[in-house]
Design a protein around this motif. Structure first.
Motif, PDB file in Angstrom:
ATOM      1  N   LEU A 162      -0.635   9.169  -0.576  1.00 37.16           N
ATOM      2  CA  LEU A 162      -1.908   9.596  -1.166  1.00 37.16           C
ATOM      3  C   LEU A 162      -2.924  10.010  -0.118  1.00 37.16           C
ATOM      4  N   ASN A 163      -2.535   9.903   1.160  1.00 37.18           N
ATOM      5  CA  ASN A 163      -3.412  10.296   2.273  1.00 37.18           C
ATOM      6  C   ASN A 163      -4.725   9.513   2.243  1.00 37.18           C
ATOM      7  N   LEU A 164      -4.628   8.220   1.975  1.00 38.54           N
ATOM      8  CA  LEU A 164      -5.807   7.357   1.900  1.00 38.54           C
ATOM      9  C   LEU A 164      -6.056   6.581   3.185  1.00 38.54           C
ATOM     10  N   LEU A 165      -5.111   6.638   4.127  1.00 39.21           N
ATOM     11  CA  LEU A 165      -5.264   5.890   5.366  1.00 39.21           C
ATOM     12  C   LEU A 165      -4.674   6.704   6.506  1.00 39.21           C
ATOM     13  N   ALA A 166      -5.412   6.804   7.603  1.00 37.63           N
ATOM     14  CA  ALA A 166      -4.961   7.595   8.742  1.00 37.63           C
ATOM     15  C   ALA A 166      -3.713   6.966   9.351  1.00 37.63           C
ATOM     16  N   PRO A 205       8.086 -11.954   1.374  1.00 36.43           N
ATOM     17  CA  PRO A 205       7.810 -10.778   0.528  1.00 36.43           C
ATOM     18  C   PRO A 205       6.891  -9.749   1.193  1.00 36.43           C
ATOM     19  N   LEU A 206       6.016 -10.219   2.077  1.00 36.27           N
ATOM     20  CA  LEU A 206       5.135  -9.279   2.761  1.00 36.27           C
ATOM     21  C   LEU A 206       5.906  -8.335   3.684  1.00 36.27           C
ATOM     22  N   LEU A 207       7.061  -8.786   4.185  1.00 38.98           N
ATOM     23  CA  LEU A 207       7.864  -7.917   5.041  1.00 38.98           C
ATOM     24  C   LEU A 207       8.313  -6.661   4.310  1.00 38.98           C
ATOM     25  N   VAL A 208       8.416  -6.743   3.010  1.00 40.28           N
ATOM     26  CA  VAL A 208       8.800  -5.578   2.202  1.00 40.28           C
ATOM     27  C   VAL A 208       7.587  -4.963   1.529  1.00 40.28           C
ATOM     28  N   ALA A 209       6.687  -5.813   1.052  1.00 41.99           N
ATOM     29  CA  ALA A 209       5.544  -5.295   0.302  1.00 41.99           C
ATOM     30  C   ALA A 209       4.591  -4.491   1.182  1.00 41.99           C
ATOM     31  N   MET A 210       4.367  -4.932   2.413  1.00 41.09           N
ATOM     32  CA  MET A 210       3.433  -4.227   3.277  1.00 41.09           C
ATOM     33  C   MET A 210       3.910  -2.805   3.608  1.00 41.09           C
ATOM     34  N   PRO A 211       5.170  -2.593   4.041  1.00 43.10           N
ATOM     35  CA  PRO A 211       5.596  -1.202   4.264  1.00 43.10           C
ATOM     36  C   PRO A 211       5.575  -0.357   2.999  1.00 43.10           C
ATOM     37  N   LEU A 212       5.901  -0.966   1.835  1.00 42.70           N
ATOM     38  CA  LEU A 212       5.838  -0.198   0.594  1.00 42.70           C
ATOM     39  C   LEU A 212       4.395   0.209   0.273  1.00 42.70           C
ATOM     40  N   GLY A 213       3.461  -0.705   0.471  1.00 46.40           N
ATOM     41  CA  GLY A 213       2.068  -0.367   0.252  1.00 46.40           C
ATOM     42  C   GLY A 213       1.576   0.716   1.207  1.00 46.40           C
ATOM     43  N   LEU A 214       1.990   0.629   2.464  1.00 47.08           N
ATOM     44  CA  LEU A 214       1.605   1.664   3.423  1.00 47.08           C
ATOM     45  C   LEU A 214       2.222   3.004   3.066  1.00 47.08           C
ATOM     46  N   ALA A 215       3.433   2.986   2.500  1.00 46.99           N
ATOM     47  CA  ALA A 215       4.053   4.245   2.070  1.00 46.99           C
ATOM     48  C   ALA A 215       3.228   4.904   0.974  1.00 46.99           C
ATOM     49  N   MET A 216       2.714   4.096   0.032  1.00 52.79           N
ATOM     50  CA  MET A 216       1.894   4.668  -1.033  1.00 52.79           C
ATOM     51  C   MET A 216       0.572   5.188  -0.479  1.00 52.79           C
ATOM     52  N   LEU A 217      -0.034   4.443   0.441  1.00 49.68           N
ATOM     53  CA  LEU A 217      -1.289   4.907   1.038  1.00 49.68           C
ATOM     54  C   LEU A 217      -1.082   6.181   1.840  1.00 49.68           C
ATOM     55  N   ALA A 218       0.054   6.260   2.534  1.00 48.92           N
ATOM     56  CA  ALA A 218       0.338   7.466   3.308  1.00 48.92           C
ATOM     57  C   ALA A 218       0.604   8.650   2.386  1.00 48.92           C
ATOM     58  N   LEU A 227       3.128   8.364  17.064  1.00 45.25           N
ATOM     59  CA  LEU A 227       1.699   8.626  17.239  1.00 45.25           C
ATOM     60  C   LEU A 227       1.412   9.371  18.536  1.00 45.25           C
ATOM     61  N   ALA A 228       2.280   9.192  19.546  1.00 44.36           N
ATOM     62  CA  ALA A 228       2.042   9.850  20.830  1.00 44.36           C
ATOM     63  C   ALA A 228       2.200  11.355  20.745  1.00 44.36           C
ATOM     64  N   ASP A 229       2.994  11.817  19.793  1.00 39.29           N
ATOM     65  CA  ASP A 229       3.209  13.258  19.620  1.00 39.29           C
ATOM     66  C   ASP A 229       2.284  13.751  18.509  1.00 39.29           C
ATOM     67  N   ARG A 230       1.454  14.754  18.825  1.00 43.42           N
ATOM     68  CA  ARG A 230       0.472  15.223  17.858  1.00 43.42           C
ATOM     69  C   ARG A 230       1.130  15.783  16.600  1.00 43.42           C
ATOM     70  N   GLU A 231       2.269  16.459  16.752  1.00 45.68           N
ATOM     71  CA  GLU A 231       2.917  17.066  15.596  1.00 45.68           C
ATOM     72  C   GLU A 231       3.375  16.010  14.596  1.00 45.68           C
ATOM     73  N   THR A 232       4.017  14.966  15.079  1.00 45.16           N
ATOM     74  CA  THR A 232       4.486  13.918  14.168  1.00 45.16           C
ATOM     75  C   THR A 232       3.350  13.035  13.695  1.00 45.16           C
ATOM     76  N   ALA A 233       2.334  12.837  14.535  1.00 49.56           N
ATOM     77  CA  ALA A 233       1.213  11.988  14.127  1.00 49.56           C
ATOM     78  C   ALA A 233       0.446  12.593  12.970  1.00 49.56           C
ATOM     79  N   GLU A 234       0.422  13.908  12.870  1.00 54.58           N
ATOM     80  CA  GLU A 234      -0.335  14.584  11.811  1.00 54.58           C
ATOM     81  C   GLU A 234       0.542  15.052  10.653  1.00 54.58           C
ATOM     82  N   ASP A 235       1.811  14.636  10.625  1.00 54.56           N
ATOM     83  CA  ASP A 235       2.722  15.042   9.547  1.00 54.56           C
ATOM     84  C   ASP A 235       2.546  14.089   8.359  1.00 54.56           C
ATOM     85  N   ASN A 236       1.850  14.535   7.343  1.00 56.80           N
ATOM     86  CA  ASN A 236       1.564  13.670   6.200  1.00 56.80           C
ATOM     87  C   ASN A 236       2.790  13.378   5.347  1.00 56.80           C
ATOM     88  N   TYR A 237       3.843  14.172   5.482  1.00 59.94           N
ATOM     89  CA  TYR A 237       5.061  13.935   4.703  1.00 59.94           C
ATOM     90  C   TYR A 237       6.031  12.992   5.422  1.00 59.94           C
TER      91      TYR A 237
END
Length: 965
Positions: free
Chosen positions: A26-30, A11-24, A99-109
């Motif tokens: 809400l902009n709560l985690l870099a 279940p963590l294989l699915v739950a962890m990416p879903l949780g990271l999607a919510m954090l991303a 992450l190596a590309d600044r444009e995509t690394a800073e794209d919050n959407y």
């Protein structure tokens, strides 16, 4: 302990990416912390789940502890585990690339969509419920559409909108199919549907709807028109996920349905799906070769590679979804390997394309001429990934094709033929790519400085290039890893016997001289250091091939040497070299395909591929025929020799020395290892003798009419290989006599060293002046006299032993006398052309030690025969042989003098006009074919044409549903 943790880790294989999607969202985690946390957690979950799967277990968990049919079950078996691992690997590398590309690394959407897609892919691979598969497919599709829309290259969202519309139609068809299956069985769990599935009208209609929906989502030809633009316009890491993982996962779902519940349908729909795969192989490969942009080429090659996955469904009678570990059929294992290798290699290609775009701000192929010199790391990754896609051993692509061939060859030879034919279409687009990258670019020094400055200042480039190289190495390592864990791959074995020693000793004499000459002349020849690197790799592979004690190791070395040989042929990059490289590559690919087919057929008979064991095995005649064709092409046997006189002259002289002196002998060595193993091959002995005599005379006469020294030497190789073919025929006809075998080994060693010396000498004469030029021509005399059989060189002894072998087999010896006279004329023609040729303005620097090494190499073929073990007992009446050799030399001199005196009055017999006219016709036909294929794809782009294509596919599924399987 690990087995108990597996139900918790899934279940963590699915739950962890879903949780990271919510954090991303809400902009709560870099983003960097998101990637760090996500990668560690997902990879740890896979590591905890792997031991149980490797021990043979299949893990099934019911979500919420509600088992089917009320609840939803997840299933983790070995195929799903492999796909999850590949998905995690590609997604991890792609995340680092973002992450190596600044444009995509800073794209919050972007990041919420990224994690949603990863979560959906994991759930899709684990799900056992048909409706849950629908939900996860929608999640993955919508996330993919959003990621495409975020790309700056799709500012109006046209590609994303087309992707969305096609996916919505696919989802509707898939949902209708689920409804029909639920109405038929009352169940949605795949295992329960499999138990209750019956062959009927509702089941066949549901299968057609489900399949059409998944075919659209996997972009199978002709329902593919959304894919090229979407994958090519997305950012490179996103394209890597879409092309390498999303398409593969959709095909994986299609397998699960057709190899489990839908396998109950006794219809011809499997054959229709296999035919669709063949069309995808052809259409995707051709369209990829016609593209003008790098990312479009890679996207189209995805369609070509997806065709392999569809071929598995044509083997439904012998293939099913494995219910236990170890139940996998060879075809299923092969298709899985192809899917995994394609995912890793295609991700590497897209990330490498992103590195090139970061360096140049474009991916136009026409503006990437000579780019391999500017961006070597990125192009090294592209080369390794492309070789894996092509299926060259020992990559994962090769292992997959070989296993798929083993499963298809005994039951479905047409599918096996399609697997082999796909190699050509993959090679076409990859050749076009590397033809541009390796071609020398004409540019000003200022432009070169500015471009290199831009590359060095481009921050994403080095990171992306290293990530692409890592994925490419994983694609390569997948093949040996599969060989270690599977009994279907024999471990490489090396051994040295008398036959191998006769080929190894000349190689040990030639390789050091050629390598040292290449390094010494690195400032004279273009890109000499790159050529030296190719030669060092070729030297290691050549020695491995000579020492190979099993057929698989021999094939691996020969296949890789063919690729290196192509790189050497077209190394200079001028038009003649590129055209010769095309012919060389096509013929050698035909040889590799034939040998791979023979290898697969042999592997179906015996799992022990050692040459020592094959001697007692009854090999299929078709397998021997395929191997014979491949070896004949490599050896330049008359009839399949056309590549040889075209390719060898245009290569640098050092490369020509290797190609004509050493690599061409691999076909002969393979024949000695394999062909005499059956008494049935003795019937081919007389045919080879006649064919070889014709080649010996034809090659020498064609060479006499040439006006370029290197072409004269190339035709001399055709002639000498004809003599070796004669001796091989005598060996096959009567294996008891040692005379023919001794003559064959002695001539092979003499020819190898003589031809290496002559090609090096021809390259030196054209770049030397005065006394140095005269010394070079004098150094070429001993090997030339040895080939012509002129006393007192050892060539007289070789000719005497050959005549003795012919007499022992009751064959006349006068054809050998004519061949000797023709060879003498050929050598006289060579020296006449070298004498009249004008030296190049750039003088070649030849140190004293290199003079000595080259002269020693040239003296060896003149002396070798006199020191050969047992030569005195084999050569009868040596005095008469010396007299006959002198008479033949005098006759050749008389003919040469007559031709010289006649001069301009002799008619010029040439086929140049015919060649040019045939070449012009071929070019016109090629242009017309390219235009028609481009028009065909343009016709498929509008939505009405997509509807027509969908109607055709639906009619095909319906018609095949009415036919018995």
């Amino acid at each position: 302990m690990t087995a108990a943790l597996t139900p918790w880790s899934l279940p963590l294989l699915v739950a962890m990416p879903l949780g990271l999607a919510m954090l991303a969202l809400l902009n709560l985690l870099a983003p960097r912390r998101q990637v760090g946390l996500g990668l560690v957690t997902i990879l740890a979950c896979l590591a905890l789940s792997a031991p149980a799967i490797l021990e043979g277990e299949i893990v099934v968990i019911a979500l919420g502890e509600w088992p089917p049919p009320l609840g939803i079950a997840w299933r983790l078996d070995l195929p799903a585990m492999l796909m999850l691992t590949m998905t995690a690997t590609v997604a991890s590398f792609a995340s680092l690339a973002l992450l190596a590309d600044r444009e995509t690394a800073e794209d919050n959407y972007l990041w919420p969509l990224w994690w949603l897609m990863w979560a959906g892919l994991n759930a899709l691979l684990l799900s056992q419920d048909l409706f849950n598969l629908y939900v996860t497919l929608e999640l993955v599709t919508l996330a993919g559409v959003g990621l495409v829309a975020r790309s700056p290259q799709d500012p109006c969202g046209a590609a994303a909108l087309r992707y969305l519309m096609a996916s919505l139609l696919a989802s509707l068809l898939y949902l209708l199919g689920i409804a029909l299956l639920y109405g038929e069985t009352g169940r949605l769990d795949i295992d329960l549907v499999d138990d209750l599935m019956q062959d009927g009208a509702n089941g066949r209609l549901a299968a057609a709807l489900l399949t059409l929906g998944l075919l659209i989502k996997s972009a199978m030809v002709p329902l593919h028109t959304w894919l090229p633009s979407a994958h090519a316009r997305a950012q490179a890491p996103v394209s890597a996920m879409l092309s390498a993982v999303l398409v593969a996962v959709t095909l994986f779902v299609l397998w699960r349905l057709w190899l489990a519940p839908l396998a109950q349908l006794q219809t011809a729909q499997h054959q229709w799906l296999a035919l669709t795969g063949v069309v995808a192989l052809v259409w995707g490969g051709i369209q990829a070769a016609l593209q003008a942009r790098f990312k479009l080429l890679i996207a189209w090659s995805t369609l070509c590679q997806s065709g392999y996955a569809m071929l598995l469904l044509g083997l439904n009678a012998t293939t099913s979804w494995p219910q236990r570990i170890g139940d996998e059929s060879p075809a299923f294992q092969g298709a899985m390997q192809i899917l995994l290798a394609h995912g890793l290699a295609k991700a590497s290609l897209f990330i490498a394309a992103g590195a090139i775009m970061a360096a140049h701000d474009h991916d136009r192929l026409s503006r990437l001429v000579g780019d391999a010199e500017r961006l070597p790391l990125a192009w090294l990754a592209i080369a390794l990934a492309s070789i894996s896609l092509l299926g060259i051993p020992p990559t994962g692509g090769f292992v997959g094709k070989w296993w798929l061939l083993q499963g298809a060859a005994p039951h479905q030879p047409l599918i096996a033929a399609a697997v082999l034919a796909g190699t050509f279409f993959s090679a076409v687009c990859l050749w076009r790519l590397f033809d541009l990258a390796l071609r020398p670019a004409e540019r000003q020094a200022t432009n070169r400085i500015s471009r290199m400055t831009r590359v060095s200042r481009s921050a994403p480039y080095p990171h992306l290039a290293w990530l692409a190289l890592g994925l490419a190495l994983l694609a390569w390592g997948q093949g040996p890893l599969a060989g270690l864990v599977s009994p279907r791959i024999v471990s490489p074995s090396l051994a040295l016997d008398t036959t191998g020693l006769a080929f190894l000793l000349p190689a040990l004499a030639i390789w050091p001289v050629v390598l040292l000459a290449t390094y010494t002349w690195r400032h004279t020849f273009p890109a000499a250091l790159r050529l030296l690197a190719l030669m060092l790799a070729a030297a290691l592979l050549h020695v491995m091939t000579l020492l190979a004690a099993d057929l698989l190791t021999f094939y691996t070395g020969a296949a890789l040497l063919s690729l290196l040989g192509w790189a050497m042929v077209q190394h200079d990059g001028h038009d003649a070299a590129r055209l010769a490289g095309v012919g060389y590559l096509l013929m050698l690919l035909l040889a590799e395909v034939a040998m791979l087919a023979g290898l697969a057929l042999i592997a179906t008979q015996t799992s022990d591929l050692r040459f020592a064991s094959l001697t007692s095995a009854e090999l299929p005649p078709l397998a021997l025929g395929c191997m014979a064709l491949g070896l004949a092409i490599k050896a330049g046997v008359l009839g399949v020799h056309a590549w040889l006189p075209v390719a060898h002259p245009v290569a640098p002289p050092m490369a020509s020395a290797l190609l004509s002196g050493l690599m061409i002998k691999l076909g002969l060595l393979g024949a000695l290892r394999l062909l005499p193993l059956s008494d049935a091959t003795a019937d081919f002995g007389p045919l080879l003798v006649v064919l070889g005599l014709c080649a010996a005379l034809y090659g020498a006469l064609r060479g006499v009419m040439e006006s370029d020294p290197k072409r004269v030497l190339a035709w001399s190789s055709v002639s000498q290989m004809g003599l070796l073919t004669v001796l091989l025929g005598l060996v096959l006809a009567d294996r008891a006599t040692p005379v023919a075998l001794t003559a064959l080994l002695l001539l092979a060693a003499t020819h190898a060293m003589a031809k290496a010396t002559l090609f090096l000498g021809a390259g030196m004469v054209n770049r030397l002046h005065g006394r140095s030029r005269t010394l070079a021509m004098l150094g070429m005399l001993p090997p030339a006299m040895a080939l012509a059989g002129v006393p007192p060189t050892g060539g007289v002894l070789v000719k005497s032993i050959m005549e003795q072998a012919m007499q022992d087999a009751a064959w006349p010896t006068w054809p050998l006398t004519l061949a000797g006279i023709a060879t003498a004329l050929l050598m006289l023609r060579l020296f006449w052309l070298l004498h009249r040729a004008q030296s190049a303005q750039q003088t070649l620097q030849v140190p004293a030690w290199l003079w000595l090494a080259w002269a020693t190499l040239g003296a060896l073929p003149a002396l070798l025969a006199w020191g050969w073990p047992g030569q005195a007992a084999l050569a009868e009446d040596l005095g008469a042989a010396l007299g006959a050799a002198l008479v033949a030399l005098l006759f050749a001199l008389a003919l040469a003098a007559m031709a010289l005196l006649a001069g301009r009055h002799l008619p010029r017999i040439t086929a140049e006009a015919l060649r040019l006219s045939a070449l012009g016709l071929a070019r016109r036909l090629l242009r017309r074919g390219i235009w028609r294929f481009k028009r065909g794809e343009a016709w498929l782009m509008p939505w009405p044409a997509f509807g027509i294509a969908l109607g055709v596919m639906a009619l095909g599924m319906a018609a095949s549903a009415l036919l018995p399987g």
